[in-house]
Design an enzyme around this catalytic site. Structure first.
Site, PDB file in Angstrom:
ATOM      1  N   GLY A  14       0.824  -1.218   0.000  1.00 37.68           N
ATOM      2  CA  GLY A  14       0.000   0.000   0.000  1.00 37.68           C
ATOM      3  C   GLY A  14       0.853   1.260   0.000  1.00 37.68           C
ATOM      4  CB  SER A  15       1.681   3.746  -2.401  1.00 36.72           C
ATOM      5  OG  SER A  15       0.537   3.784  -3.250  1.00 36.72           O
ATOM      6  N   GLY A  16      -0.498   4.351   0.497  1.00 37.53           N
ATOM      7  CA  GLY A  16      -1.267   5.421   1.143  1.00 37.53           C
ATOM      8  C   GLY A  16      -0.446   6.008   2.290  1.00 37.53           C
ATOM      9  CG  PHE A  17      -1.975   9.207   4.659  1.00 38.71           C
ATOM     10  CD1 PHE A  17      -1.190  10.346   4.547  1.00 38.71           C
ATOM     11  CD2 PHE A  17      -3.268   9.252   4.174  1.00 38.71           C
ATOM     12  CE1 PHE A  17      -1.691  11.505   3.977  1.00 38.71           C
ATOM     13  CE2 PHE A  17      -3.789  10.404   3.604  1.00 38.71           C
ATOM     14  CZ  PHE A  17      -3.000  11.528   3.497  1.00 38.71           C
ATOM     15  N   GLY A  18      -0.154   5.108   5.516  1.00 39.76           N
ATOM     16  CA  GLY A  18       0.583   4.135   6.332  1.00 39.76           C
ATOM     17  C   GLY A  18       1.814   3.626   5.601  1.00 39.76           C
ATOM     18  CB  VAL A  82      -1.050  -7.858  -2.097  1.00 35.42           C
ATOM     19  CG1 VAL A  82      -0.909  -9.103  -1.221  1.00 35.42           C
ATOM     20  CG2 VAL A  82       0.302  -7.208  -2.328  1.00 35.42           C
ATOM     21  CD  GLU A 178     -13.769  17.823   4.272  1.00 39.94           C
ATOM     22  OE1 GLU A 178     -13.017  18.257   5.151  1.00 39.94           O
ATOM     23  OE2 GLU A 178     -13.498  16.799   3.622  1.00 39.94           O
ATOM     24  CB  ALA A 327      -4.313  11.065   7.403  1.00 43.43           C
ATOM     25  CD  GLN A 328      -0.952  13.082  12.031  1.00 46.73           C
ATOM     26  OE1 GLN A 328      -0.159  12.345  12.604  1.00 46.73           O
ATOM     27  NE2 GLN A 328      -0.559  14.042  11.223  1.00 46.73           N
TER      28      GLN A 328
END
Ligand SMILES: Cc1cc2nc3c(=O)[nH]c(=O)nc-3n(C[C@H](O)[C@H](O)[C@H](O)COP(=O)(O)OP(=O)(O)OC[C@H]3O[C@@H](n4cnc5c(N)ncnc54)[C@H](O)[C@@H]3O)c2cc1C
Length: 457
Positions: A14-18, A82, A178, A327-328
């Site tokens: 995964g290339s997200g935040f984690g 994956v 939003e 995200a944090q």
């Protein structure tokens, strides 16, 4: 065999935040890192709604992972979804762009595959109410939203005109708020003067939620403030309203008193629920770990899979101490996993559990309007909006992206332009066409567990 092949192999999924923060934190470690992700970019999900409403381009919120990490010498980036993680053999098996399969062995594994949209068992709603989880979703929604105004301009039947000019957002969490706020700004401000037969200001924007409050995690006071601001913008907020049906020209809603009613609308946005990556269930089945109702894996306090200290699960797919899917949590989890791996390699495992540092939450309602909760401090209006602008700019990846985003925000918020309004037919109908092909020939679009019968690229 060369020296590098002897090194500890870390695979990050995964290339997200984690995933991104884990990889970066391993930059100077004596390890070989392989990042495998189904997307070739790092998606900044918090700004997706601005892609959907014509403020930002997809490139501004999704820079190429390869580009961001090009100087990290111990890293190989591979495009692949994956499909299997074999905990006994310590190997992941991935499908690359619907064409070919590859395997990647690991000594340590960090799984950060995130979450998708949940329709709470009503997956057929997706055809008529796209979610907001990917660039595909955002571009499809952009097409549907701007397309609805175009259709309204040529519509002569008053009933159908009303359907085209009614926009419904399901889910009054930050994404729903939003989205509703931006559609209202679009109708009431940005499109002013552009149409001749319709007045975009007549558009109805409805925000629905089964819960009794807007933005529940922000507490009652900010929830009330957000609702008031939305209503001032012209958004109809309907709470205690459960969606029980969605089709091409409307929604069926059950109110708190048990009565049902129909809302005619051609353009619906689903921002109501999440479901963790199916890899979570796979890991749970092999390890005996539990999963929660959203499919998130219960991890040990050091974010590892029970019985598998070599496997970390971080971000939206992990369940620990009721931490939120934000995200944090993912960033700090990714960094923590990398730190644990480095400490173990030095023979000094820290044994410290993961500790989440809550930096607060924010949601934007419209230009100059936001709410923020930072510890016990509650902000709203312009101060919250400025804090939101600043923090999102800081966390956007890459100087060029920050600069162009700033310019786009200037155009939109100081002026009233929407610079990103190009829409293609593929963006609007592509997902449905792929789904239809998948029903008759799943392998052709890489949807089955088997190799594809032919390529689609
Ligand atoms: C519209 C929206 C708005 C949001 N707004 C905010 C906000 O304002 N503030 C906030 O804190 N949080 C916000 N969030 C939540 C935040 O974006 C997530 O908590 C965060 O992205 C989780 O990070 P992650 O790394 O776990 O997953 P993600 O960032 O989702 O990354 C998952 C990665 O895994 C890849 N992947 C998935 N499956 C596979 C597979 N099988 N094989 C290989 N790769 C795979 C994906 O391509 C992706 O690169 C928002 C989310 C959304 C959708």
């Amino acid at each position: 065999m060369d020296d590098t092949s002897q090194r500890h192999r870390v695979v990050v999924v995964g290339s997200g935040f984690g995933g991104l923060f884990a990889v970066k934190a391993l930059r100077r470690a004596p390890v070989d890192v392989t990042l495998i992700s189904s997307t070739t970019y790092h998606l900044f999900q918090p700004l997706l709604y601005q892609v959907a409403t014509g403020i930002l381009s997809s490139g501004e919120v999704a820079p190429a992972t390869r580009d961001i990490l090009s100087s990290q010498r111990n890293l190989t980036v591979l495009a692949g979804t994956v499909k299997n993680i074999d905990l006994d053999r310590q190997v992941v098996r991935a499908h690359a762009l619907g064409r070919t399969w590859f395997e990647q062995p690991y000594d340590s594994l960090i799984v950060a595959a995130g979450a998708g949209q949940s329709y709470f068992g009503n997956d057929h709603f997706a055809e008529f109410a796209p979610g907001m989880k990917s660039i595909d979703d955002a571009l499809e929604l952009r097409g549907r939203i701007f397309g609805a105004f175009e259709m309204a301009e040529v519509e002569t039947d008053p009933e159908q005109l009303d359907e085209w000019l009614s926009f419904v957002v399901v889910g009054a969490g930050p994404t729903g708020v939003e989205m509703a706020g931006q559609i209202a700004e679009l109708a009431h401000r940005a499109l002013r003067g552009e149409f001749r037969r319709i007045d975009p200001h007549q558009a109805k924007v409805i925000l629905l939620d089964a819960a009794p409050q807007v933005l529940p995690p922000f507490g009652e006071k900010l929830g009330v403030k957000a609702k008031q601001k939305l209503e001032r913008l012209g958004v109809e907020v309907q709470l205690g309203a459960m969606v029980v049906g969605v089709d091409a020209d409307g929604l069926d809603v059950r109110d708190a008193d048990g009565s049902t009613r129909r809302i005619p609308s051609r353009t619906k946005v689903w921002a109501a629920g999440v479901s963790a990556s199916p890899l979570g269930r796979q890991l749970a089945e092999q390890s005996g770990a539990e999963i929660d109702r959203a499919g998130r894996v219960h991890v040990d306090p050091d974010l590892t899979l029970p019985g598998h200290p070599e496997v970390f699960v971080v971000g939206d797919m992990m369940a620990l101490d009721d931490l939120p899917g934000v995200a944090q949590v993912a960033m700090q989890g990714g960094k923590y996993a990398a730190k644990q791996i480095k400490a173990r390699l030095k023979g000094k495992p820290s044994g410290e559990p993961f500790h989440y540092f809550d930096k607060g939450s924010m949601a934007v309602i419209a230009r100059n309007q936001a709410v923020a909760k930072i510890g016990s401090v509650e902000l709203w209006g312009i101060p919250a909006w400025l804090a939101w602008l600043f923090i999102h700019l800081i966390y956007l990846v890459g100087f060029k992206n920050r600069f162009t985003t700033l310019v786009s925000w200037f155009v939109t918020f100081v002026g009233r332009g929407r610079p990103q309004r190009a829409v293609t037919v593929q963006q609007v109908v592509g997902r449905q066409a792929i789904e239809r092909v998948a029903q008759t020939d799943p392998a052709a679009v890489g949807k089955s567990g088997a190799p594809p019968s032919r390529s689609v690229a």
